[in-house]
Scaffold this motif. Structure first.
Motif, mmCIF file in Angstrom:
data_model
loop_
_atom_site.group_PDB
_atom_site.id
_atom_site.type_symbol
_atom_site.label_atom_id
_atom_site.label_comp_id
_atom_site.label_asym_id
_atom_site.label_seq_id
_atom_site.Cartn_x
_atom_site.Cartn_y
_atom_site.Cartn_z
ATOM 1 N N CYS A 92 7.086 14.112 -58.172
ATOM 2 C CA CYS A 92 7.107 13.102 -57.122
ATOM 3 C C CYS A 92 6.801 13.739 -55.767
ATOM 4 O O CYS A 92 7.412 14.743 -55.398
ATOM 5 C CB CYS A 92 8.469 12.409 -57.087
ATOM 6 S SG CYS A 92 8.611 11.241 -55.732
ATOM 7 N N SER A 94 7.404 12.529 -52.958
ATOM 8 C CA SER A 94 8.393 12.191 -51.941
ATOM 9 C C SER A 94 9.684 12.987 -52.129
ATOM 10 O O SER A 94 10.190 13.569 -51.182
ATOM 11 C CB SER A 94 8.659 10.688 -51.987
ATOM 12 O OG SER A 94 9.625 10.348 -51.035
ATOM 13 N N CYS A 95 10.223 13.021 -53.353
ATOM 14 C CA CYS A 95 11.518 13.683 -53.557
ATOM 15 C C CYS A 95 11.400 14.987 -54.334
ATOM 16 O O CYS A 95 12.371 15.735 -54.422
ATOM 17 C CB CYS A 95 12.503 12.740 -54.248
ATOM 18 S SG CYS A 95 12.053 12.354 -55.937
ATOM 19 N N CYS A 113 7.861 8.943 -58.078
ATOM 20 C CA CYS A 113 8.766 8.533 -59.139
ATOM 21 C C CYS A 113 9.159 7.067 -58.895
ATOM 22 O O CYS A 113 8.870 6.502 -57.839
ATOM 23 C CB CYS A 113 10.006 9.425 -59.173
ATOM 24 S SG CYS A 113 11.135 9.180 -57.810
ATOM 25 N N CYS A 116 11.326 6.298 -55.704
ATOM 26 C CA CYS A 116 10.624 6.412 -54.429
ATOM 27 C C CYS A 116 9.596 5.289 -54.273
ATOM 28 O O CYS A 116 9.381 4.791 -53.172
ATOM 29 C CB CYS A 116 9.948 7.773 -54.322
ATOM 30 S SG CYS A 116 11.131 9.126 -54.172
HETATM 31 ZN ZN LIG Z 1 10.754 10.502 -55.932
#
Ligand SMILES: [Zn+2]
Length: 150
Positions: A92, A94-95, A113, A116
């Motif tokens: 992912c 973002s995370c 994911c 997110c």
């Molecule tokens: Zn994520």
């Protein structure tokens, strides 16, 4: 780095996915090829007359639209293949957690994911609501109604 799935099974999954993407790309390229060939042959049947220039131009336009749409798809596949080679695929953006395999199977081009993605959609929705409200205010103040959002 702690990983949820075992490294070996993840590696196999990504290997299978890569084959699938290469297959997808091959079929896409073959499809574009035969489309172009068919159109070129269609042109030949009409013979060479004064209308040829115009129809050639029209065909070029059609080709442009077709390949434009397909180019986007090919780019998505290439991006995914790049990320597979660099080892960043399936993580992912973002995370930084691994994206679930079922999700990657359903959406091989996703970069986020599920959590997110939902978070982003929520934000996009509240942004849209904000825009809608602004449009409403603007409409109250003016008479033009031709800026409806779909
Ligand atoms: Zn994520």
């Amino acid at each position: 780095m702690a990983k949820k799935s075992t490294a070996a099974s993840r590696k196999k999954f990504l290997g299978d996915l890569k084959e699938h993407l290469l297959d997808m790309k091959g079929k896409l390229l073959a499809g574009i090829d035969s489309e172009l060939k068919a159109e070129r042959e269609g042109n030949k049947d009409e013979g060479m007359d004064t209308y040829d220039l115009a129809s050639e131009e029209r065909d070029r336009e059609i080709n442009f639209i077709l390949s434009d749409r397909e180019r986007v798809k090919i780019k998505q596949i290439d991006d995914a293949l790049d990320r597979l080679d660099q080892g960043t695929y399936g993580v992912c953006e973002s995370c930084g957690l691994e994206i679930a395999e079922e999700r990657l199977q359903a959406m091989p081009f996703t970069r986020l994911c599920r959590d997110c993605q939902q978070e982003q959609e929520k934000e996009a929705k509240s942004q849209r609501r904000f825009d809608d409200e602004r449009n409403t205010y603007r409409k109250l103040g003016s008479t033009d109604a031709d800026e409806e959002n779909p």
